[in-house]
Motif scaffolding. Sequence first.
Motif, PDB file in Angstrom:
ATOM      1  N   LEU A 137     -26.703  -5.229 -10.424  1.00 36.86           N
ATOM      2  CA  LEU A 137     -25.692  -5.084 -11.466  1.00 36.86           C
ATOM      3  C   LEU A 137     -24.413  -4.449 -10.937  1.00 36.86           C
ATOM      4  O   LEU A 137     -23.317  -4.718 -11.426  1.00 36.86           O
ATOM      5  N   LEU A 138     -24.559  -3.603  -9.900  1.00 39.96           N
ATOM      6  CA  LEU A 138     -23.404  -2.898  -9.345  1.00 39.96           C
ATOM      7  C   LEU A 138     -22.911  -3.513  -8.043  1.00 39.96           C
ATOM      8  O   LEU A 138     -22.077  -2.919  -7.350  1.00 39.96           O
ATOM      9  N   GLY A 139     -23.406  -4.694  -7.717  1.00 36.73           N
ATOM     10  CA  GLY A 139     -22.960  -5.332  -6.482  1.00 36.73           C
ATOM     11  C   GLY A 139     -23.359  -4.529  -5.257  1.00 36.73           C
ATOM     12  O   GLY A 139     -24.436  -3.945  -5.203  1.00 36.73           O
ATOM     13  N   LYS A 140     -22.472  -4.464  -4.274  1.00 34.67           N
ATOM     14  CA  LYS A 140     -22.781  -3.795  -3.011  1.00 34.67           C
ATOM     15  C   LYS A 140     -22.934  -2.281  -3.145  1.00 34.67           C
ATOM     16  O   LYS A 140     -23.492  -1.641  -2.256  1.00 34.67           O
ATOM     17  N   SER A 141     -22.467  -1.703  -4.245  1.00 30.25           N
ATOM     18  CA  SER A 141     -22.579  -0.253  -4.407  1.00 30.25           C
ATOM     19  C   SER A 141     -23.876   0.150  -5.102  1.00 30.25           C
ATOM     20  O   SER A 141     -24.168   1.339  -5.245  1.00 30.25           O
ATOM     21  N   GLY A 142     -24.684  -0.815  -5.524  1.00 34.77           N
ATOM     22  CA  GLY A 142     -25.913  -0.517  -6.250  1.00 34.77           C
ATOM     23  C   GLY A 142     -27.084  -0.144  -5.362  1.00 34.77           C
ATOM     24  O   GLY A 142     -27.109  -0.441  -4.169  1.00 34.77           O
ATOM     25  N   GLU A 143     -28.070   0.514  -5.961  1.00 32.68           N
ATOM     26  CA  GLU A 143     -29.255   0.970  -5.236  1.00 32.68           C
ATOM     27  C   GLU A 143     -30.058  -0.204  -4.666  1.00 32.68           C
ATOM     28  O   GLU A 143     -30.576  -0.131  -3.559  1.00 32.68           O
ATOM     29  N   SER A 144     -30.164  -1.294  -5.428  1.00 33.24           N
ATOM     30  CA  SER A 144     -30.950  -2.440  -4.955  1.00 33.24           C
ATOM     31  C   SER A 144     -30.319  -3.068  -3.722  1.00 33.24           C
ATOM     32  O   SER A 144     -31.008  -3.408  -2.752  1.00 33.24           O
ATOM     33  N   TYR A 145     -28.994  -3.221  -3.750  1.00 38.54           N
ATOM     34  CA  TYR A 145     -28.321  -3.828  -2.603  1.00 38.54           C
ATOM     35  C   TYR A 145     -28.453  -2.921  -1.375  1.00 38.54           C
ATOM     36  O   TYR A 145     -28.731  -3.400  -0.264  1.00 38.54           O
ATOM     37  N   LYS A 146     -28.299  -1.625  -1.565  1.00 33.18           N
ATOM     38  CA  LYS A 146     -28.434  -0.690  -0.443  1.00 33.18           C
ATOM     39  C   LYS A 146     -29.847  -0.735   0.137  1.00 33.18           C
ATOM     40  O   LYS A 146     -30.046  -0.633   1.351  1.00 33.18           O
ATOM     41  N   PHE A 147     -30.827  -0.883  -0.748  1.00 32.63           N
ATOM     42  CA  PHE A 147     -32.220  -0.990  -0.325  1.00 32.63           C
ATOM     43  C   PHE A 147     -32.413  -2.229   0.550  1.00 32.63           C
ATOM     44  O   PHE A 147     -33.057  -2.182   1.601  1.00 32.63           O
ATOM     45  N   LEU A 148     -31.843  -3.344   0.123  1.00 30.55           N
ATOM     46  CA  LEU A 148     -31.957  -4.582   0.908  1.00 30.55           C
ATOM     47  C   LEU A 148     -31.169  -4.505   2.209  1.00 30.55           C
ATOM     48  O   LEU A 148     -31.512  -5.165   3.191  1.00 30.55           O
ATOM     49  N   GLU A 149     -30.116  -3.699   2.245  1.00 29.25           N
ATOM     50  CA  GLU A 149     -29.389  -3.508   3.507  1.00 29.25           C
ATOM     51  C   GLU A 149     -30.312  -2.888   4.557  1.00 29.25           C
ATOM     52  O   GLU A 149     -30.277  -3.273   5.732  1.00 29.25           O
ATOM     53  N   GLU A 150     -31.124  -1.922   4.137  1.00 28.70           N
ATOM     54  CA  GLU A 150     -32.079  -1.302   5.069  1.00 28.70           C
ATOM     55  C   GLU A 150     -33.078  -2.340   5.556  1.00 28.70           C
ATOM     56  O   GLU A 150     -33.432  -2.389   6.737  1.00 28.70           O
ATOM     57  N   TRP A 151     -33.538  -3.170   4.622  1.00 27.30           N
ATOM     58  CA  TRP A 151     -34.480  -4.239   4.983  1.00 27.30           C
ATOM     59  C   TRP A 151     -33.842  -5.182   5.996  1.00 27.30           C
ATOM     60  O   TRP A 151     -34.467  -5.553   6.998  1.00 27.30           O
ATOM     61  N   ALA A 152     -32.597  -5.584   5.748  1.00 31.20           N
ATOM     62  CA  ALA A 152     -31.909  -6.538   6.617  1.00 31.20           C
ATOM     63  C   ALA A 152     -31.755  -5.997   8.037  1.00 31.20           C
ATOM     64  O   ALA A 152     -31.818  -6.765   9.007  1.00 31.20           O
ATOM     65  N   LEU A 153     -31.559  -4.698   8.174  1.00 36.00           N
ATOM     66  CA  LEU A 153     -31.426  -4.099   9.506  1.00 36.00           C
ATOM     67  C   LEU A 153     -32.703  -4.294  10.326  1.00 36.00           C
ATOM     68  O   LEU A 153     -32.656  -4.417  11.547  1.00 36.00           O
ATOM     69  N   ASN A 154     -33.837  -4.317   9.630  1.00 40.30           N
ATOM     70  CA  ASN A 154     -35.121  -4.446  10.319  1.00 40.30           C
ATOM     71  C   ASN A 154     -35.474  -5.885  10.664  1.00 40.30           C
ATOM     72  O   ASN A 154     -36.328  -6.124  11.527  1.00 40.30           O
ATOM     73  N   THR A 155     -34.844  -6.834  10.001  1.00 36.56           N
ATOM     74  CA  THR A 155     -35.252  -8.235  10.180  1.00 36.56           C
ATOM     75  C   THR A 155     -35.015  -8.765  11.588  1.00 36.56           C
ATOM     76  O   THR A 155     -35.699  -9.696  12.018  1.00 36.56           O
ATOM     77  N   LYS A 156     -34.067  -8.180  12.289  1.00 37.00           N
ATOM     78  CA  LYS A 156     -33.780  -8.661  13.647  1.00 37.00           C
ATOM     79  C   LYS A 156     -34.987  -8.506  14.565  1.00 37.00           C
ATOM     80  O   LYS A 156     -35.162  -9.268  15.504  1.00 37.00           O
ATOM     81  N   THR A 157     -35.815  -7.508  14.296  1.00 35.06           N
ATOM     82  CA  THR A 157     -37.004  -7.278  15.129  1.00 35.06           C
ATOM     83  C   THR A 157     -38.169  -8.170  14.705  1.00 35.06           C
ATOM     84  O   THR A 157     -39.211  -8.171  15.352  1.00 35.06           O
ATOM     85  N   TRP A 158     -37.988  -8.914  13.616  1.00 36.82           N
ATOM     86  CA  TRP A 158     -39.049  -9.806  13.131  1.00 36.82           C
ATOM     87  C   TRP A 158     -38.764 -11.273  13.466  1.00 36.82           C
ATOM     88  O   TRP A 158     -39.497 -12.159  13.041  1.00 36.82           O
ATOM     89  N   GLY A 159     -37.673 -11.536  14.162  1.00 37.04           N
ATOM     90  CA  GLY A 159     -37.382 -12.899  14.582  1.00 37.04           C
ATOM     91  C   GLY A 159     -36.278 -13.588  13.818  1.00 37.04           C
ATOM     92  O   GLY A 159     -35.942 -14.729  14.111  1.00 37.04           O
ATOM     93  N   ASN A 160     -35.701 -12.935  12.829  1.00 32.31           N
ATOM     94  CA  ASN A 160     -34.590 -13.516  12.067  1.00 32.31           C
ATOM     95  C   ASN A 160     -33.551 -12.439  11.784  1.00 32.31           C
ATOM     96  O   ASN A 160     -33.908 -11.328  11.403  1.00 32.31           O
ATOM     97  N   ALA A 161     -32.286 -12.813  11.933  1.00 32.88           N
ATOM     98  CA  ALA A 161     -31.220 -11.930  11.462  1.00 32.88           C
ATOM     99  C   ALA A 161     -30.827 -12.446  10.081  1.00 32.88           C
ATOM    100  O   ALA A 161     -30.713 -13.651   9.875  1.00 32.88           O
ATOM    101  N   VAL A 162     -30.636 -11.566   9.137  1.00 27.59           N
ATOM    102  CA  VAL A 162     -30.369 -11.978   7.760  1.00 27.59           C
ATOM    103  C   VAL A 162     -29.019 -11.455   7.291  1.00 27.59           C
ATOM    104  O   VAL A 162     -28.695 -10.277   7.484  1.00 27.59           O
ATOM    105  N   LYS A 163     -28.268 -12.332   6.677  1.00 26.08           N
ATOM    106  CA  LYS A 163     -27.003 -11.944   6.060  1.00 26.08           C
ATOM    107  C   LYS A 163     -27.216 -11.837   4.557  1.00 26.08           C
ATOM    108  O   LYS A 163     -27.768 -12.748   3.930  1.00 26.08           O
ATOM    109  N   LEU A 164     -26.784 -10.721   3.976  1.00 30.07           N
ATOM    110  CA  LEU A 164     -26.927 -10.519   2.536  1.00 30.07           C
ATOM    111  C   LEU A 164     -25.665 -10.955   1.808  1.00 30.07           C
ATOM    112  O   LEU A 164     -24.551 -10.735   2.287  1.00 30.07           O
ATOM    113  N   VAL A 165     -25.857 -11.537   0.643  1.00 32.32           N
ATOM    114  CA  VAL A 165     -24.736 -11.930  -0.211  1.00 32.32           C
ATOM    115  C   VAL A 165     -24.956 -11.281  -1.572  1.00 32.32           C
ATOM    116  O   VAL A 165     -25.970 -11.536  -2.228  1.00 32.32           O
TER     117      VAL A 165
END
Length: 335
Positions: free
Chosen positions: A31-59
């Motif tokens: 609901l708050l876009g990039k400043s929201g808790e959910s988006y920030k949570f997924l940012e942490e997830w995305a940082l880890n994806t590189k070690t799993w074989g995929n780099a992920v871009k969030l929109v």
Amino acid sequence: MNKIGIFLSGLGLAMFSSISWAQNSVCVFDLLGKSGESYKFLEEWALNTKTWGNAVKLVAYQDEAKADQDFKDGKCDGVYLTSMRARYYNKFAGSIDALGGVPSNEIAKKAIAYVLDKRNNQRLNSTLNQQNYTVGGVAQIGTAYIFVRDRKVNSIEHAKGKKFAVLHYDAAQKIMVERIGAIPVMSDISNFVRKFNQGEVDIIAAPAYAFKPLEIQKGLGNQGAMIHFPVINVTADLILNADKFSPNFTSQSRQWFVKQIPKNFAMVQRLESDIPARYKMTLSKEEKEKYQKLLRDGRIELTKQGIYNPTMMTVLKKARCTVERTNFECSIGGE
């Protein structure tokens, strides 16, 4: 193969790898876009994806319907949605949010950990319209409580004839509102609180996550209240296009989500504690039991209709009765 052939072949593989790497994108609703808790949570997830074989871009999306549609249209390879909308892709994971099915954070923790356990790998996969989907994670948004513009609406009987905002894509909400004799007003996650604040509806159900950013206190005014009774446990599901991510990636993603459960719930508890005590109203023991019976009857009916997953309903009942063995439902069948 000569040296030039080997070089060109290796170059081709490298180019293909880099293209695949860049194409993985995930649409994230907050609901708050990039400043929201959910988006920030997924940012942490995305940082880890590189070690799993995929780099992920969030929109980031502040319109959940748009995020969902873009995912369906193939504009992103994954989508992060509230489970009420994500239930379309996977009823097993999406049924954690069954009405009254998860009445406490303790049970919610158990439910999320159970869903993401490897024993349920097959249940987390689905095929719709020849497209393969899988659940990459489940996270807690928070318990939804009932907010009323008039604190005199403190019982099921008093809700009759009142306008209650419901999410138009969640049949469960409409059915339950009709069962208590209230008038369902079709709404979307982007406007249901606005309708409450402007007096277009008398009642809404929302988690603490929405209280401050959507200014629910405006709708409460001096007469309103938050009925401190858990109606729906709201989670968010990460749905992935299974053909775009390897099984290893999905497995590690789920494990990451499980490890975040303590942190996730600490955030929820912080947001709940931020709601001023003057708005909170508790129900009598008798009223609580009335609501519990009403929600139970609704869950059974909705499961028969195919809206909720029956296996998950059985799991949730076991969890509830493990925590509260004296609850009336624990001595009867039906779920």
